[in-house]
Write a protein that holds these residues in place. Structure first.
Motif, PDB file in Angstrom:
ATOM      1  N   UNK A  44      -4.799  -9.339  39.433  1.00  0.00           N
ATOM      2  CA  UNK A  44      -6.053  -9.549  38.627  1.00  0.00           C
ATOM      3  C   UNK A  44      -6.734  -8.060  38.210  1.00  0.00           C
ATOM      4  N   UNK A  45      -7.160  -8.068  36.930  1.00  0.00           N
ATOM      5  CA  UNK A  45      -7.569  -6.686  36.514  1.00  0.00           C
ATOM      6  C   UNK A  45      -9.104  -6.704  35.868  1.00  0.00           C
ATOM      7  N   UNK A  46      -9.674  -5.553  35.983  1.00  0.00           N
ATOM      8  CA  UNK A  46     -11.211  -5.870  35.196  1.00  0.00           C
ATOM      9  C   UNK A  46     -11.504  -4.425  34.662  1.00  0.00           C
ATOM     10  N   UNK A  47     -11.966  -4.475  33.382  1.00  0.00           N
ATOM     11  CA  UNK A  47     -12.486  -3.239  32.629  1.00  0.00           C
ATOM     12  C   UNK A  47     -13.656  -2.487  33.010  1.00  0.00           C
ATOM     13  N   UNK A  48     -14.012  -1.755  32.385  1.00  0.00           N
ATOM     14  CA  UNK A  48     -15.100  -0.789  32.686  1.00  0.00           C
ATOM     15  C   UNK A  48     -16.576  -1.625  33.433  1.00  0.00           C
TER      16      UNK A  48
ATOM     17  N   UNK B 239      -6.232  -1.994  30.137  1.00  0.00           N
ATOM     18  CA  UNK B 239      -6.130  -1.575  28.887  1.00  0.00           C
ATOM     19  C   UNK B 239      -7.111  -0.160  28.882  1.00  0.00           C
ATOM     20  N   UNK B 240      -6.681   0.989  28.545  1.00  0.00           N
ATOM     21  CA  UNK B 240      -7.307   2.296  28.318  1.00  0.00           C
ATOM     22  C   UNK B 240      -7.773   2.928  29.671  1.00  0.00           C
ATOM     23  N   UNK B 241      -7.063   2.190  31.008  1.00  0.00           N
ATOM     24  CA  UNK B 241      -7.558   2.693  32.017  1.00  0.00           C
ATOM     25  C   UNK B 241      -6.132   2.800  33.132  1.00  0.00           C
ATOM     26  N   UNK B 242      -6.385   2.148  34.222  1.00  0.00           N
ATOM     27  CA  UNK B 242      -5.488   2.108  35.459  1.00  0.00           C
ATOM     28  C   UNK B 242      -4.217   1.295  35.177  1.00  0.00           C
ATOM     29  N   UNK B 243      -3.292   1.463  35.907  1.00  0.00           N
ATOM     30  CA  UNK B 243      -2.239   0.784  36.199  1.00  0.00           C
ATOM     31  C   UNK B 243      -1.538   0.737  37.577  1.00  0.00           C
ATOM     32  N   UNK B 244      -0.853  -0.371  37.905  1.00  0.00           N
ATOM     33  CA  UNK B 244      -0.375  -0.381  39.169  1.00  0.00           C
ATOM     34  C   UNK B 244       0.937  -1.328  39.241  1.00  0.00           C
ATOM     35  N   UNK B 245       1.720  -0.966  40.277  1.00  0.00           N
ATOM     36  CA  UNK B 245       3.136  -1.762  40.323  1.00  0.00           C
ATOM     37  C   UNK B 245       3.404  -1.847  41.785  1.00  0.00           C
TER      38      UNK B 245
END
Length: 327
Positions: free
Chosen positions: A57-61, A287-293
């Motif tokens: 799950x992701x969340x922007x600013x 988008x425009x921020x962090x990533x993880x794998x």
């Protein structure tokens, strides 16, 4: 590992389970050993772990903290900006005896330390705010069109961590920041309910983006214990590529090897292991921020290598293994 075969009528079949007479009681043989010359070798082991599924799950600013990982709809406590609907890989149906590995990375321009959710055991983590490492900046126009118009520059400091939990069906405590089902309060919740619905980090959210990844693993029997973990020393996050990390060979009954790569850039580059046959990988980015794998492997006890990847900004790499023993 050698296989056992048995004659079923006139058909030879692989024996998935072997039973023995233990003083008049028939028991399943978890392990069988044989004498090979003068050396005793294990020739059968019915205990193993397998990847079941994952959620991300992701969340922007947002300026809030205390965000939850809601496995169903992505909602979190007090969030002005909604979470995205979680992405599912495989099957998510937590049961007693399962293990969850939970990884997260978040970007803020305020203080933020490594946090381990209630009921979990921390494997590793690093806070750039408290422990140092690379940062990056972003700018925006505040109060546009007024006398107070100004350019504000924020310095992004990331925190990433990885933790695990063996599900037992027992209850654990909830504080107001964990707020199960998005309702603030205190009390308790069984870990099976929490793993099905939501899991909170009490100070891991806010700022410029956050993502969480959970992977679920299932054993062939719930009669096991966690013998320990092997975790590599965390390198200081850098804008340059980090060094590869060696995951040590283990001799335990089962091993879950893992590697979690994270970054302050929104690339979707998957984390890899050198020995990767049967590996399971879950990747997400904001988008425009962090990533993880997060990549995991349950079929390899030999040494392995977590390959370092340069994702551009503030590279993190955590790796190691969880060691398991049948009882």
């Amino acid at each position: 590992m050698p296989k056992f075969f048995a004659l079923d009528g006139s058909t030879v079949r692989e024996a998935k389970k072997v039973f023995v007479n233990d003083g008049g009681t028939i028991r399943e043989a978890k392990k069988i050993f044989a004498l090979d010359g003068s050396t005793v070798r294990q020739v059968f082991d019915s205990f193993s772990f397998a990847f079941r599924g994952s959620k991300s799950v992701i969340k922007s600013s947002d300026s809030k903290v205390g965000f939850n990982f809601h496995f169903v709809n992505g909602t979190g406590v007090g969030a002005a900006v909604p979470w995205n609907t979680p992405t599912t890989q495989g099957t998510w149906d937590p049961q007693a005896g399962d293990i969850i590995i939970l990884a997260q990375v978040s970007s803020r321009h305020f203080s933020m330390g490594v946090n381990t959710p209630n009921g979990y055991t921390n494997l590793d983590g690093h806070s750039v705010w408290y422990e140092g490492g690379a940062t990056y900046t972003s700018s925006y126009v505040a109060n546009p069109g007024t006398k107070g118009e100004t350019i504000v520059t924020d310095t992004h400091r990331l925190t990433a961590s990885i933790a695990y939990r063996k599900l037992t069906g027992a209850s654990y405590s909830i504080d107001w920041k964990d707020s199960i089902y998005g309702a603030a309060g205190t009390g308790s919740e069984t870990d099976l309910d929490a793993a099905t619905a939501t899991q909170g980090f009490s100070n891991a959210g806010g700022g410029h983006g956050i993502l969480m990844i959970a992977q679920l693993f299932r054993p062939t029997t719930t009669a096991y214990s966690i013998a320990g973990t092997q975790v590599n020393v965390t390198p200081t996050p850098s804008d340059s590529v980090l060094s590869n990390q060696t995951i040590s060979a283990q001799t335990d009954d089962a091993v879950i090897q893992f590697a979690f790569g994270a970054s302050g850039s929104n690339v979707s580059t998957a984390q890899t292991l050198t020995t990767s046959t049967g590996a399971s990988t879950t990747t997400a980015n904001v988008s425009g921020s962090v990533s993880g794998s997060l990549v995991s492997l349950t079929t390899n006890k030999a040494a392995n290598t977590a390959t370092a990847v340069d994702r551009g900004l503030v590279n993190f790499l955590f790796s190691g293994s969880i060691r398991l023993t049948a009882t």
